[in-house]
Design an enzyme around this catalytic site. Structure first.
Site, PDB file in Angstrom:
ATOM      1  N   ARG A  46       0.702  -1.039   0.042  1.00 38.79           N
ATOM      2  CA  ARG A  46       0.191  -0.053   0.012  1.00 38.79           C
ATOM      3  C   ARG A  46       0.916   1.126   0.214  1.00 38.79           C
ATOM      4  NH1 ARG A  46      -1.071   2.137   4.500  1.00 38.79           N
ATOM      5  NH2 ARG A  46      -1.350   0.221   5.598  1.00 38.79           N
ATOM      6  N   TYR A  98     -16.999  16.991 -14.701  1.00 39.20           N
ATOM      7  CA  TYR A  98     -17.541  15.713 -14.445  1.00 39.20           C
ATOM      8  C   TYR A  98     -18.297  15.575 -13.536  1.00 39.20           C
ATOM      9  CZ  TYR A  98     -17.138  10.874 -13.023  1.00 39.20           C
ATOM     10  OH  TYR A  98     -17.461   9.306 -12.926  1.00 39.20           O
ATOM     11  N   ASP A 170      -7.728  19.162 -13.903  1.00 43.65           N
ATOM     12  CA  ASP A 170      -8.242  18.066 -14.468  1.00 43.65           C
ATOM     13  C   ASP A 170      -7.631  17.769 -15.863  1.00 43.65           C
ATOM     14  OD1 ASP A 170      -9.160  15.669 -15.528  1.00 43.65           O
ATOM     15  OD2 ASP A 170     -11.084  15.807 -14.211  1.00 43.65           O
ATOM     16  N   LYS A 195      -8.649   6.604 -18.744  1.00 44.28           N
ATOM     17  CA  LYS A 195      -9.082   7.264 -19.914  1.00 44.28           C
ATOM     18  C   LYS A 195      -8.042   7.016 -21.000  1.00 44.28           C
ATOM     19  CE  LYS A 195     -13.078   8.282 -17.858  1.00 44.28           C
ATOM     20  NZ  LYS A 195     -12.906   8.330 -16.448  1.00 44.28           N
TER      21      LYS A 195
END
Length: 380
Positions: A46, A98, A170, A195
């Site tokens: 992690r 978004y 973004d 994406k």
């Protein structure tokens, strides 16, 4: 180093043990320690993983940053940025963004005393009107999702610096191939790696890139403490996808231009949104801060009929009706009921997100086939 060379080599070194040219998938949760605390930089996956480290270095170089951090989704990356703030802090965010970002801001973080102002940023002077002593962050997308608005990153950064406020961009739609916000003064670049960076619709991931060490340290603390980190197999897939990013983005942009040229004169199309059009608002700014205009296109229908939009959406052959974007295959989406359904209709209508708005993620297929597909769907 030119971008195409970066895409192949940035952050990637041969495996020191075997000489493998591709970064191995370090599928492990933990690492042997010779003695307590002697872990050679790796203690728990992690916190650190060699496959993830290679991807983070690659993304940092692609964005001309110094530090990259990967997360289990784009929303997890945004979540980490907002966790830099404290109750009572305020954020000035673009009013076209978004739907998942809007939902995170309004339904999650608003409950913890963080105030969000949603502002039209096509004229960046609008930002300054909403800044006060509590403002700690300006959040924007450019091009925006789904209206393809262009926001002047350099202008926004000047306002942010004047008021000692962080600026986060973004950059999902543009990718580092088309645009580098850090070079224009942004403090944080965010990507939904799901994406274009992954590019093959087989990974869910997010990323942040910064230049400032203190900012990186704070975000890395959140990354580790909150635990929304991606697995090594996903990191491997994105490393592989990045190697063709420049080739794919060039084709996405070429196809986007051809499809925009087809749609701009179509009798059923009312408004067309693609920043490469000369009559697109802030087209000149897009030319200055982008290298090309990408493959994301939105358009509305004359009459604004939701039923007619659904009929078209159900008639495609090569454009697949689905959430998401940025894969090699072409996708079509109805933002009002899919990606932006969490935004109240009255707020959507204010920014032009009508019930007939259709969003295209133009893939890398042959453009003639995609145009024929559009033509057939629009004529049904």
């Amino acid at each position: 180093m030119k971008f195409g060379t970066k895409a192949i080599h940035a952050g990637v070194e041969p495996d020191p043990t075997t000489g493998a040219i591709m970064t191995p998938v370090y599928q492990t949760s933990t690492y042997v320690q010779a003695s307590p605390g002697d872990h050679k930089g790796y203690e728990y996956s992690r916190t650190q993983n060699p496959t993830r480290d290679a991807l983070q270095k690659s993304l940092a170089e692609l964005e001309n940053g110094k530090y990259g951090l990967c997360f289990s989704s784009g929303l997890a990356a945004i979540d980490a940025v907002i966790k830099l703030l404290n109750p009572g802090d305020e954020v000035v965010a673009a009013n076209d963004l978004y739907g998942g970002t809007y939902r995170l801001f309004t339904k999650i973080f608003s409950k913890f005393g963080i105030k969000f102002h949603f502002v039209g940023m096509e004229n960046v002077s609008e930002i300054e009107e909403h800044i006060n002593s509590n403002t700690k962050l300006i959040w924007l997308e450019t091009p925006t999702n789904p209206m393809m608005n262009i926001i002047d990153i350099k202008g926004a950064s000047e306002i942010a610096k004047k008021h000692n406020t962080l600026l986060a961009v973004d950059n999902t739609f543009a990718t580092p191939y088309l645009q580098n916000p850090l070079d224009l003064g942004a403090d944080i670049v965010m990507h939904s790696v799901t994406k274009y960076l992954g590019g093959h619709s087989d990974v869910v991931m997010g990323a942040l890139v910064v230049k400032d060490q203190k900012l990186n340290d704070d975000l890395a603390f959140i990354q580790n403490s909150s635990g929304a980190t991606p697995g090594p197999q996903d990191c491997f897939l994105v490393l592989r996808g990045i190697k063709t990013l420049h080739l794919r983005m060039q084709r996405h942009s070429e196809n986007g231009r051809k499809i925009a040229d087809f749609l701009k004169d179509h009798p059923r199309v009312d408004k067309l949104y693609w920043p490469g059009l000369e009559n697109h608002p802030n087209h000149q700014i897009a030319k200055e801060q982008m290298r090309d205009f990408g493959g994301m296109i939105s358009f509305t229908l004359k009459g604004d009929s939701k039923e007619e939009a659904f009929k078209i959406l159900e008639s495609f052959h090569y454009f697949t009706l689905a959430e998401s974007l940025g894969g090699v295959e072409s996708l079509v989406n109805h933002p009002a009921t899919m990606t932006h359904a969490s935004i109240p209709r009255e707020e959507r209508i204010k920014i032009g997100l009508l019930d007939s708005l259709i969003r295209l993620s133009v893939g890398i297929e042959d453009a003639d086939d995609l145009i024929a597909d559009l033509k057939a769907a629009l004529e049904k």
